[in-house]
Motif scaffolding. Sequence first.
Motif, PDB file in Angstrom:
ATOM      1  N   LEU A   1       0.960 -32.961 -43.297  1.00  0.00           N
ATOM      2  CA  LEU A   1       2.417 -32.896 -43.424  1.00  0.00           C
ATOM      3  C   LEU A   1       2.848 -31.593 -44.074  1.00  0.00           C
ATOM      4  O   LEU A   1       2.053 -30.857 -44.643  1.00  0.00           O
ATOM      5  N   SER A   2       4.153 -31.327 -43.997  1.00  0.00           N
ATOM      6  CA  SER A   2       4.702 -30.179 -44.716  1.00  0.00           C
ATOM      7  C   SER A   2       4.806 -30.515 -46.198  1.00  0.00           C
ATOM      8  O   SER A   2       4.731 -31.686 -46.606  1.00  0.00           O
TER       9      SER A   2
ATOM     10  N   GLU B   1       7.655 -32.918 -46.861  1.00  0.00           N
ATOM     11  CA  GLU B   1       7.319 -34.282 -46.423  1.00  0.00           C
ATOM     12  C   GLU B   1       6.375 -34.953 -47.407  1.00  0.00           C
ATOM     13  O   GLU B   1       6.518 -36.151 -47.688  1.00  0.00           O
TER      14      GLU B   1
ATOM     15  N   ARG C   1       8.454 -36.057 -50.463  1.00  0.00           N
ATOM     16  CA  ARG C   1       9.299 -37.225 -50.189  1.00  0.00           C
ATOM     17  C   ARG C   1       8.464 -38.484 -49.997  1.00  0.00           C
ATOM     18  O   ARG C   1       8.850 -39.571 -50.432  1.00  0.00           O
ATOM     19  N   ARG C   2       7.301 -38.356 -49.364  1.00  0.00           N
ATOM     20  CA  ARG C   2       6.423 -39.520 -49.179  1.00  0.00           C
ATOM     21  C   ARG C   2       5.883 -40.003 -50.530  1.00  0.00           C
ATOM     22  O   ARG C   2       5.829 -41.214 -50.790  1.00  0.00           O
TER      23      ARG C   2
ATOM     24  N   THR D   1      17.729 -36.482 -50.321  1.00  0.00           N
ATOM     25  CA  THR D   1      17.911 -35.862 -49.010  1.00  0.00           C
ATOM     26  C   THR D   1      19.311 -35.310 -48.780  1.00  0.00           C
ATOM     27  O   THR D   1      19.496 -34.493 -47.876  1.00  0.00           O
TER      28      THR D   1
ATOM     29  N   ALA E   1      11.552 -28.110 -43.766  1.00  0.00           N
ATOM     30  CA  ALA E   1      10.144 -28.314 -43.400  1.00  0.00           C
ATOM     31  C   ALA E   1       9.233 -28.166 -44.598  1.00  0.00           C
ATOM     32  O   ALA E   1       9.628 -27.606 -45.609  1.00  0.00           O
TER      33      ALA E   1
END
Length: 204
Positions: free
Chosen positions: A51-52, A55, A58-59, A152, A204
């Motif tokens: 993932l970036s 990402e 956030r995960r 977000t 990204a």
Amino acid sequence: MPFTLPPLPYADDALAPHISAQTLHFHHGKHHKAYVDKANELITGTPLAQLSAVEVIRRARADGNDKLFNNAAQAWNHEFLWQSMMPGGGGAPSGALKAAIDTDLGGMEKFAENFKTAAVGQFGSGWAWLVRDGGALKIVTTHDADTPIAHTRQTPLLTLDVWEHAYYLDWQNARPDYVGAFLGELVNWDFASANFADETRLAA
């Protein structure tokens, strides 16, 4: 791996006397590097490695993985910090960002006053940010490793690190003077304006 330690966008001594080469040596070469190394260690061999960086952050937040979130977010925050400063910075933005500051934040003088109040008033470790939130500019602070990209609706435009390691070698306990030097001498309005003009560059 999504986390790297890019070189500083200026020489170690380029921000002196406001931020010394010694501070940048430790802050970038030790603190930032440690966050990058630990974040990559924690995701090695997992699907998160594909993932970036945004990402992963956030995960980790969604999963309640505090150890990964803290290291990943700090790696990202610091990379953003270096770009938020420049030799011979300060002053004021122009164009669309200046117009938005005038409309949303009451003009540059009021912005500087309120940003300084927020940064100085952040209790303990954390960050002060200028963000776009739902179409309007806001000044926000985050505690420890928290970052607007984990929220977000918020797009960060610039930041200042108010962890003590960011300024104590140069300013000791004079955080107000450190914040004042950032606003008056270091802030990179070109970077903030680019983020304001194209918030998708941070997606990204």
